[in-house]
Enzyme design. Sequence first.
Site, PDB file in Angstrom:
ATOM      1  N   CYS A 236      32.408  24.631  53.356  1.00  6.96           N
ATOM      2  CA  CYS A 236      32.371  25.561  53.056  1.00  6.96           C
ATOM      3  C   CYS A 236      31.912  25.983  54.023  1.00  6.96           C
ATOM      4  O   CYS A 236      30.088  25.744  54.556  1.00  6.96           O
ATOM      5  CB  CYS A 236      31.529  25.920  51.292  1.00  6.96           C
ATOM      6  SG  CYS A 236      30.549  27.210  51.611  1.00  6.96           S
TER       7      CYS A 236
ATOM      8  N   ASP B  57      42.271  29.575  55.906  1.00 11.98           N
ATOM      9  CA  ASP B  57      42.512  29.789  56.935  1.00 11.98           C
ATOM     10  C   ASP B  57      41.222  30.680  57.414  1.00 11.98           C
ATOM     11  O   ASP B  57      40.775  29.877  58.511  1.00 11.98           O
ATOM     12  CB  ASP B  57      43.923  30.496  57.632  1.00 11.98           C
ATOM     13  CG  ASP B  57      45.456  30.172  56.834  1.00 11.98           C
ATOM     14  OD1 ASP B  57      44.688  28.586  56.889  1.00 11.98           O
ATOM     15  OD2 ASP B  57      45.745  30.537  55.850  1.00 11.98           O
TER      16      ASP B  57
ATOM     17  N   CYS C 139      33.395  28.178  46.331  1.00 13.81           N
ATOM     18  CA  CYS C 139      32.720  26.896  45.964  1.00 13.81           C
ATOM     19  C   CYS C 139      31.472  26.774  44.839  1.00 13.81           C
ATOM     20  O   CYS C 139      31.122  27.706  44.498  1.00 13.81           O
ATOM     21  CB  CYS C 139      31.540  27.110  48.079  1.00 13.81           C
ATOM     22  SG  CYS C 139      29.946  26.006  47.562  1.00 13.81           S
TER      23      CYS C 139
ATOM     24  N   CYS D 170      27.291  27.125  52.998  1.00 18.97           N
ATOM     25  CA  CYS D 170      26.286  25.864  52.878  1.00 18.97           C
ATOM     26  C   CYS D 170      26.980  25.100  53.185  1.00 18.97           C
ATOM     27  O   CYS D 170      26.016  24.112  53.136  1.00 18.97           O
ATOM     28  CB  CYS D 170      26.268  25.816  50.618  1.00 18.97           C
ATOM     29  SG  CYS D 170      27.451  25.366  50.005  1.00 18.97           S
TER      30      CYS D 170
ATOM     31  N   GLU E 230      40.522  24.614  68.066  1.00 11.84           N
ATOM     32  CA  GLU E 230      41.259  23.426  67.476  1.00 11.84           C
ATOM     33  C   GLU E 230      41.531  22.652  68.983  1.00 11.84           C
ATOM     34  O   GLU E 230      42.570  23.620  69.519  1.00 11.84           O
ATOM     35  CB  GLU E 230      42.067  23.115  66.075  1.00 11.84           C
ATOM     36  CG  GLU E 230      41.444  23.453  64.335  1.00 11.84           C
ATOM     37  CD  GLU E 230      42.634  24.020  64.280  1.00 11.84           C
ATOM     38  OE1 GLU E 230      42.841  23.038  63.560  1.00 11.84           O
ATOM     39  OE2 GLU E 230      43.015  24.752  64.137  1.00 11.84           O
TER      40      GLU E 230
ATOM     41  N   CYS F 112      28.151  26.974  46.279  1.00 13.45           N
ATOM     42  CA  CYS F 112      27.201  28.508  46.430  1.00 13.45           C
ATOM     43  C   CYS F 112      28.025  29.317  45.719  1.00 13.45           C
ATOM     44  O   CYS F 112      27.237  31.044  46.022  1.00 13.45           O
ATOM     45  CB  CYS F 112      26.624  28.979  47.954  1.00 13.45           C
ATOM     46  SG  CYS F 112      28.701  28.670  48.897  1.00 13.45           S
TER      47      CYS F 112
ATOM     48  N   ASP G 121      42.057  29.671  63.502  1.00  7.64           N
ATOM     49  CA  ASP G 121      42.491  28.757  63.570  1.00  7.64           C
ATOM     50  C   ASP G 121      44.184  28.641  63.546  1.00  7.64           C
ATOM     51  O   ASP G 121      44.433  29.675  63.298  1.00  7.64           O
ATOM     52  CB  ASP G 121      42.098  28.630  62.092  1.00  7.64           C
ATOM     53  CG  ASP G 121      42.829  27.427  61.057  1.00  7.64           C
ATOM     54  OD1 ASP G 121      42.917  26.114  61.620  1.00  7.64           O
ATOM     55  OD2 ASP G 121      43.142  27.654  60.186  1.00  7.64           O
TER      56      ASP G 121
END
Length: 292
Positions: A247, A276, A266, A250, A194, A269, A110
């Site tokens: 997330c 990042d 999250c 999950c 990306e 979960c 990333d």
Amino acid sequence: MAYQNFFRKIKKGNKNHGFPKFKSKKDNNKSYRTQCMYRDNSVPSIEIKENKIKLPKIGLVKFVKSREIIGQIKNVTVSQVPSGKYFISILCEIPEPIKLLKTDKGIGIDLGIKDFAITSEAEIIDNPKYYRKYEDKLAKLQRQLSKKQKGSNNRNKTRLKVARLHEKIANTRTDFLQKLSTRLINENQIICLEDLNIEGMVKNHNLAKSIADASWSSFVTMLNYKSIWYGREISVVDRYFPSSKLCNVCGWKYVNLDLSVRNWICPECGSNHNRDVNAAINIFKEGLRLIS
Ligand SMILES: [Zn+2]
């Protein structure tokens, strides 16, 4: 004769005189290239002996090697950049590179805001040392330049300083990106990234941001050609893929995730996410899905 003159003067350290005439004096990058082959099918003899290069019609010239020269030299281009320095770029034909042994390792990357990038293994890849300092200096010089009177001696001096600093930044950046891309290619079979809208980004007026974007773009180029050389795979994830918002455990989606939120938990979960690292893991997973 023009070239003999020019190089003799370079050796004496006189950089601004005696350079042969180029097509246009207005060109920012003045250059001349040797031929690959003469009319009689003979090939120009270009040889490298330690820190010297032998050029046709010119003879031995001292130079500084930025990297190892491998393969057979096809031609060389001598150019003068806006800061006044001379560069020789050497085009070589190299035999097919030896493919690396396959590995089961893969990684997602990333693009960082403060750092260069963050990986799905939570490695923070820092920008080169001194980088920030150079950037600040460049911004300051450019502000100075804009205040100087056009055509004045002072303006020209500042412009030269700006050009030299740009060069320094570009060299530091290229060196850093070459080493990083080689390491990542060595370590991983699959690298997921990306897809960024580079065209839109280049129009960005923020200097630090535009340099970061340019870095990313050349980094992706290096990874791409090295992956072909060494038998690795690059998987590019769509730029609209919500890598930060999902997330990675999950799949719950944080719809209104603000850019200022660096860590979140999250609600589905209970996983604790670094923004990042989570994004890099999602990029990795999505990249794997795309090529499977
Ligand atoms: Zn979750």
